[in-house]
Write a protein that holds these residues in place. Structure first.
Motif, PDB file in Angstrom:
ATOM      1  N   ARG A 142      50.275  32.298  34.840  1.00  0.00           N
ATOM      2  CA  ARG A 142      48.877  32.446  35.260  1.00  0.00           C
ATOM      3  C   ARG A 142      48.671  33.750  36.026  1.00  0.00           C
ATOM      4  O   ARG A 142      47.642  34.421  35.845  1.00  0.00           O
ATOM      5  CB  ARG A 142      48.433  31.240  36.092  1.00  0.00           C
ATOM      6  CG  ARG A 142      48.196  29.992  35.259  1.00  0.00           C
ATOM      7  CD  ARG A 142      47.809  28.808  36.121  1.00  0.00           C
ATOM      8  NE  ARG A 142      46.509  28.960  36.755  1.00  0.00           N
ATOM      9  CZ  ARG A 142      45.349  28.640  36.179  1.00  0.00           C
ATOM     10  NH1 ARG A 142      45.317  28.161  34.950  1.00  0.00           N
ATOM     11  NH2 ARG A 142      44.214  28.776  36.836  1.00  0.00           N
ATOM     12  N   GLN A 143      49.628  34.133  36.864  1.00  0.00           N
ATOM     13  CA  GLN A 143      49.540  35.443  37.520  1.00  0.00           C
ATOM     14  C   GLN A 143      49.543  36.559  36.492  1.00  0.00           C
ATOM     15  O   GLN A 143      48.823  37.553  36.618  1.00  0.00           O
ATOM     16  CB  GLN A 143      50.711  35.637  38.483  1.00  0.00           C
ATOM     17  CG  GLN A 143      50.483  35.147  39.886  1.00  0.00           C
ATOM     18  CD  GLN A 143      51.612  35.590  40.811  1.00  0.00           C
ATOM     19  OE1 GLN A 143      52.106  36.705  40.719  1.00  0.00           O
ATOM     20  NE2 GLN A 143      52.014  34.692  41.699  1.00  0.00           N
ATOM     21  N   ALA A 161      37.960  34.053  36.829  1.00  0.00           N
ATOM     22  CA  ALA A 161      37.931  32.740  37.471  1.00  0.00           C
ATOM     23  C   ALA A 161      37.300  31.701  36.554  1.00  0.00           C
ATOM     24  O   ALA A 161      37.803  30.569  36.438  1.00  0.00           O
ATOM     25  CB  ALA A 161      37.162  32.821  38.786  1.00  0.00           C
ATOM     26  N   THR A 166      39.112  28.395  37.846  1.00  0.00           N
ATOM     27  CA  THR A 166      39.548  28.482  39.234  1.00  0.00           C
ATOM     28  C   THR A 166      38.501  29.269  40.021  1.00  0.00           C
ATOM     29  O   THR A 166      37.409  29.541  39.518  1.00  0.00           O
ATOM     30  CB  THR A 166      40.936  29.145  39.318  1.00  0.00           C
ATOM     31  OG1 THR A 166      41.417  29.051  40.662  1.00  0.00           O
ATOM     32  CG2 THR A 166      40.902  30.598  38.896  1.00  0.00           C
ATOM     33  N   THR A 167      38.815  29.620  41.263  1.00  0.00           N
ATOM     34  CA  THR A 167      37.866  30.326  42.113  1.00  0.00           C
ATOM     35  C   THR A 167      38.136  31.821  42.103  1.00  0.00           C
ATOM     36  O   THR A 167      39.252  32.268  41.811  1.00  0.00           O
ATOM     37  CB  THR A 167      37.953  29.817  43.556  1.00  0.00           C
ATOM     38  OG1 THR A 167      39.256  30.140  44.085  1.00  0.00           O
ATOM     39  CG2 THR A 167      37.745  28.303  43.616  1.00  0.00           C
ATOM     40  N   THR A 168      37.118  32.584  42.474  1.00  0.00           N
ATOM     41  CA  THR A 168      37.282  34.027  42.585  1.00  0.00           C
ATOM     42  C   THR A 168      38.319  34.370  43.643  1.00  0.00           C
ATOM     43  O   THR A 168      39.135  35.290  43.453  1.00  0.00           O
ATOM     44  CB  THR A 168      35.933  34.693  42.933  1.00  0.00           C
ATOM     45  OG1 THR A 168      34.980  34.387  41.907  1.00  0.00           O
ATOM     46  CG2 THR A 168      36.083  36.205  43.037  1.00  0.00           C
ATOM     47  N   SER A 170      40.917  32.629  44.450  1.00  0.00           N
ATOM     48  CA  SER A 170      42.237  32.358  43.882  1.00  0.00           C
ATOM     49  C   SER A 170      42.667  33.478  42.949  1.00  0.00           C
ATOM     50  O   SER A 170      43.836  33.883  42.946  1.00  0.00           O
ATOM     51  CB  SER A 170      42.212  31.024  43.132  1.00  0.00           C
ATOM     52  OG  SER A 170      43.456  30.773  42.515  1.00  0.00           O
ATOM     53  N   SER A 173      43.693  36.482  45.074  1.00  0.00           N
ATOM     54  CA  SER A 173      45.002  36.262  45.683  1.00  0.00           C
ATOM     55  C   SER A 173      46.122  36.414  44.656  1.00  0.00           C
ATOM     56  O   SER A 173      47.154  37.051  44.930  1.00  0.00           O
ATOM     57  CB  SER A 173      45.044  34.862  46.300  1.00  0.00           C
ATOM     58  OG  SER A 173      46.323  34.579  46.828  1.00  0.00           O
ATOM     59  N   ALA A 174      45.932  35.842  43.476  1.00  0.00           N
ATOM     60  CA  ALA A 174      46.948  35.955  42.424  1.00  0.00           C
ATOM     61  C   ALA A 174      47.143  37.404  42.000  1.00  0.00           C
ATOM     62  O   ALA A 174      48.274  37.845  41.757  1.00  0.00           O
ATOM     63  CB  ALA A 174      46.544  35.107  41.218  1.00  0.00           C
TER      64      ALA A 174
END
Length: 321
Positions: A142-143, A161, A166-168, A170, A173-174
């Motif tokens: 996923r990263q 996202a 997922t969230t922006t 997240s 951060s990834a």
């Protein structure tokens, strides 16, 4: 979808999707399989696709991403020899071959990089460099997807996202974690070879075809590396490469090199005179890395049957000299 049919509409995305899946999976064969599965899944559910909710392109990338993540789950990561072992010593022992799934495999540029703006093409070509694709494999899947979408395909964080559910925050951060992991292998741009580098390759080919070891070594960077998948064997430095070439005797005498392009870099199909009636048969695909005016790396792939077909290289050469 157009009147020409959904298959026609999907086909226009094949090259860019293959490039994306290749960066995710590090194998042109796995990438082609993933794209084919993407198209099959898309056609099965095409009646449920609502154009009012978005374009077909991100929908296809969502399907492809899920397939790539599922494919990568539980697999050994693909790598290059220098990622797996210390440099070898010159000599005849190259060890036992590793299975195909252990290696980052090359891909022809035209199968992974769609045509377009020269600046965009340069970025996309750089993002399929062997070293960069190998570095991508160190990331969780996923990263890996986040970094490709943000830094290679230049999608916005909220678009990624939405695709990954997922969230922006997240995604941001990834991306930071992925960039930190890959800090030693910057993306950069793959620029076309200049006249000096073109002349360097011409001299290399001429020296190789007459197997002039001293002339070959003179074209290498002092810390150049050479590797030979599927073997863990690899060397660093002109002195060790020279010793290895000399130890090989006249094995490559009479070889011919046919130019191609792989992973944003010059490459050659290498043929040896091992066939009947003096014909030359495929032996290896050799991919080069050139920095300034010296060759810094050669990777010799010993899987000619599959790779030569992939690169549209002739299955046999017949010379008249």
């Amino acid at each position: 979808m157009s009147a020409a049919g959904p298959e026609h509409d999907l086909e226009q995305y094949r090259v860019e999707l293959t490039g994306y899946c290749y960066r995710m999976l590090a194998s042109p064969f796995d990438a082609e399989d993933a794209v084919q599965e993407t198209f099959v899944n898309a056609l099965r559910s095409i009646d449920r696709f609502d154009p009012a909710r978005g374009d077909v392109r991100p929908w296809l990338y969502r399907i492809a991403t899920n397939i790539c993540i599922d494919t990568a789950r539980g697999r050994q990561r693909r790598a290059r020899a220098m990622d797996l072992a210390a440099p070898s010593r010159p000599g005849p022992d190259v060890g036992a071959p590793l299975p195909e799934y252990a290696w980052v495999l090359p891909i022809p540029d035209h199968r992974a990089v769609p045509s377009g703006d020269p600046a965009d093409v340069a970025l996309l070509r750089s993002s399929i460099r062997l070293a960069f694709v190998a570095a991508l494999q160190r990331l969780p899947a996923r990263q890996r997807a986040v970094l490709i979408f943000r830094d290679v395909l230049c999608w916005k964080a909220d678009e990624v996202a939405h695709l990954l559910d997922t969230t922006t925050a997240s995604v941001t951060s990834a991306l930071q974690r992925a960039r930190s992991t890959l800090a030693s292998e910057p993306l950069g741009d793959a620029q076309p070879m200049d006249s000096t580098q073109q002349e360097l390759l011409t001299r290399y080919c001429a020296a190789f075809e007459r197997y002039d070891v001293e002339a070959l070594v003179a074209l290498l960077h002092e810390d150049a590396t050479t590797s030979m998948p599927p073997y863990l064997w690899w060397l660093r430095g002109r002195a060790d490469i020279r010793s290895s070439l000399l130890a090989g005797g006249d094995f490559c005498a009479g070889a011919r090199l046919v130019p191609t392009i792989a992973n944003g870099a010059p490459a050659f199909g290498q043929y040896l005179p091992t066939g009947p009636d003096g014909s030359l048969r495929p032996f290896a695909l050799v991919v080069f890395t050139i920095v300034d005016a010296t060759i810094t790396e050669t990777t010799t792939y010993l899987d000619p049957d599959r790779l030569f077909a992939l690169f549209d290289l002739p299955p046999v050469l017949v010379t008249t000299d």
